[in-house]
Scaffold this active site. Structure first.
Site, PDB file in Angstrom:
ATOM      1  N   ARG A  45      50.671 -15.676  16.721  1.00  0.00           N
ATOM      2  CA  ARG A  45      49.471 -14.848  16.562  1.00  0.00           C
ATOM      3  C   ARG A  45      49.857 -13.370  16.535  1.00  0.00           C
ATOM      4  O   ARG A  45      49.315 -12.578  15.773  1.00  0.00           O
ATOM      5  CB  ARG A  45      48.470 -15.108  17.694  1.00  0.00           C
ATOM      6  CG  ARG A  45      47.292 -14.121  17.680  1.00  0.00           C
ATOM      7  CD  ARG A  45      46.177 -14.511  18.654  1.00  0.00           C
ATOM      8  NE  ARG A  45      46.664 -14.952  19.935  1.00  0.00           N
ATOM      9  CZ  ARG A  45      47.108 -14.140  20.896  1.00  0.00           C
ATOM     10  NH1 ARG A  45      47.165 -12.838  20.702  1.00  0.00           N
ATOM     11  NH2 ARG A  45      47.502 -14.642  22.050  1.00  0.00           N
ATOM     12  N   TYR A  97      29.332  -5.075  -1.480  1.00  0.00           N
ATOM     13  CA  TYR A  97      29.530  -6.522  -1.436  1.00  0.00           C
ATOM     14  C   TYR A  97      28.601  -7.143  -0.396  1.00  0.00           C
ATOM     15  O   TYR A  97      28.471  -6.650   0.727  1.00  0.00           O
ATOM     16  CB  TYR A  97      31.001  -6.803  -1.115  1.00  0.00           C
ATOM     17  CG  TYR A  97      31.305  -8.217  -0.680  1.00  0.00           C
ATOM     18  CD1 TYR A  97      30.909  -9.314  -1.436  1.00  0.00           C
ATOM     19  CD2 TYR A  97      32.009  -8.452   0.495  1.00  0.00           C
ATOM     20  CE1 TYR A  97      31.191 -10.596  -1.029  1.00  0.00           C
ATOM     21  CE2 TYR A  97      32.304  -9.734   0.911  1.00  0.00           C
ATOM     22  CZ  TYR A  97      31.888 -10.808   0.156  1.00  0.00           C
ATOM     23  OH  TYR A  97      32.171 -12.073   0.575  1.00  0.00           O
ATOM     24  N   ASP A 169      37.595  -0.027  -0.209  1.00  0.00           N
ATOM     25  CA  ASP A 169      37.824  -1.415  -0.604  1.00  0.00           C
ATOM     26  C   ASP A 169      38.416  -1.384  -2.005  1.00  0.00           C
ATOM     27  O   ASP A 169      37.731  -1.049  -2.978  1.00  0.00           O
ATOM     28  CB  ASP A 169      36.510  -2.196  -0.577  1.00  0.00           C
ATOM     29  CG  ASP A 169      36.706  -3.687  -0.835  1.00  0.00           C
ATOM     30  OD1 ASP A 169      37.672  -4.042  -1.543  1.00  0.00           O
ATOM     31  OD2 ASP A 169      35.896  -4.483  -0.348  1.00  0.00           O
ATOM     32  N   LYS A 194      41.554 -12.353  -4.080  1.00  0.00           N
ATOM     33  CA  LYS A 194      41.269 -12.004  -5.468  1.00  0.00           C
ATOM     34  C   LYS A 194      42.564 -11.695  -6.233  1.00  0.00           C
ATOM     35  O   LYS A 194      43.380 -12.589  -6.420  1.00  0.00           O
ATOM     36  CB  LYS A 194      40.281 -10.841  -5.500  1.00  0.00           C
ATOM     37  CG  LYS A 194      39.077 -10.994  -4.572  1.00  0.00           C
ATOM     38  CD  LYS A 194      38.271 -12.246  -4.782  1.00  0.00           C
ATOM     39  CE  LYS A 194      36.922 -12.244  -4.097  1.00  0.00           C
ATOM     40  NZ  LYS A 194      36.938 -12.234  -2.618  1.00  0.00           N
TER      41      LYS A 194
END
Length: 400
Positions: A45, A97, A169, A194
């Site tokens: 982690r 978004y 972004d 993406k």
């Protein structure tokens, strides 16, 4: 060195074996020589060599100090918002978004973090909307789905003058086209699902900070919250980055051709694509980016939800699906899909009309894509004809 060459050679060979591909370290923990004495890793982690390789790569590509890889784009956004505290304000782009809107509004507003939305394509709007409580300016450029372009350098000056952080972004552009940190931004986020991944086979997010101290804070938040990217998915993103420059170049070529075709189509009311000279922000897009991306949006003249649904359910190559940036072309109806969480009135104010359709233009031959779009327009034309003669129910029965 060219951007394309930099992208390819940002991916290191394995120092242990000389492997030209980054190994997948599929492990949850690491053996220590003594308590606190290890080879740089103790628990997956907190850090994993495959994830660390990706984080180094994306930091280099965005010309930042620290990269952090997350389990999704929204997990990446969530970590950035956790830099704030109750009473702080976010100034965000209005055409945002839907997932980010949902996170800001339904999760963080109840913890006392408020969000104000403005049209950030006008820098004066940004300056006038900043208050003493504003700690973060949040922009997408291009925006999702109306592809507005904001002047990153100008907004960065406003942010610095007002003591705010600027987060961009950069999902739609990717570092193949645009590097916001070099224009003055403090933080860049991506849905690596993406263009970075590029093959519609993973969910991932990344954050890159210009300043090391800020990046270390984000890494601390990630370790404390646990939204890490798994080793195999990290490897998939690395593999996607290897072909990023080549893919994005062809996405841009295909999208430009699709946008020009749509702009001339009699059934189209408006086309959103920064590569068109008719786009209101074309000049600033040309100035701050090396290309205009692979996403095209348009509004039908029959501006109804029904017309849009007929269109998106009658193409074959353009698959109806959420997401974008993959090799295969996709399309969606934002009002019913990606932006459904945004109230209808706010959607329309931001330019997301009922009939707006978003295309993720893939890497197929462009002639095939244009022929496929004609199938959607044929369905809309039949709908219009049947509405005109009062036979809409018959139209629905025949399966269009």
């Amino acid at each position: 060195m060219s951007n394309a060459t930099q992208i390819i050679h940002s991916i290191p060979t394995d120092p242990l074996t000389g492997a030209i591909a980054v190994p997948i370290y599929q492990t949850s923990t690491f053996v220590q020589e003594a308590p606190g004495v290890n080879k740089g890793y103790d628990y997956a982690r907190s850090g994993n060599p495959t994830r660390a390789a990706l984080e180094t790569i994306i930091a280099e590509l965005e010309e930042g100090s620290v990269g952090v890889a997350f389990a999704s784009g929204l997990a990446a956004i969530d970590a950035v918002i956790k830099l704030l505290k109750s009473g702080d304000e976010i100034l965000a782009v209005d055409d945002i978004y839907g997932g980010a809107f949902r996170l800001f509004t339904h999760i963080y507003e109840k913890f006392g973090i408020t969000v104000n939305y403005v049209d950030t394509t006008n820098v004066e709007n940004v300056f006038n909307a900043v208050t003493p409580k504003t700690k973060l300016i949040w922009i997408e450029t291009p925006t999702n789905p109306t592809l507005k372009i904001s002047d990153i350098a100008a907004i960065a000056k406003v942010a610095k003058s007002q003591g705010c952080l600027l987060c961009v972004d950069n999902t739609f552009a990717s570092p193949a086209l645009q590097k916001p940190l070099t224009l003055g931004a403090d933080i860049v986020v991506h849905s690596a699902t993406k263009y970075l991944g590029g093959h519609s086979d993973l969910i991932a997010g990344v954050v890159v900070a210009k300043d090391k101290e800020l990046g270390d804070k984000i890494k601390f938040i990630q370790n404390a919250s646990g939204a890490i990217l798994a080793p195999f998915d990290s490897w998939l993103v690395i593999r996607g980055i290897e072909t990023l420059s080549l893919r994005v170049k062809q996405h841009c070529i295909n999208a430009q051709a699709v946008a020009e075709y749509l702009e001339q189509h009699p059934a189209v009311d408006k086309v959103y694509y920064p590569g068109l000279k008719s786009h209101i922000n074309h000049d600033i897009a040309k100035q701050q980016a090396k290309g205009f991306g692979g996403v095209v949006s348009f509004i039908l003249k029959n501006d109804t939800e029904e017309a849009a649904v007929q269109f998106v359910t009658n193409t074959k190559l353009f698959k109806l699906a959420e997401s974008l940036g993959g090799v295969k072309s996709l399309l969606c109806h934002p009002a019913n899909m990606t932006h459904k969480s945004i109230p209808a009135e706010k959607r329309k104010d931001a330019g997301v009309a009922d009939s707006l359709i978003r295309l993720s233009v893939g890497l197929e031959e462009v002639e095939d894509l244009l022929n496929d779009l004609e199938k959607g327009f044929d369905a809309v034309e039949k709908l219009n004809a049947l509405i005109a003669i009062g036979q809409k129910k018959d139209f629905q029965k025949i399966g269009y």
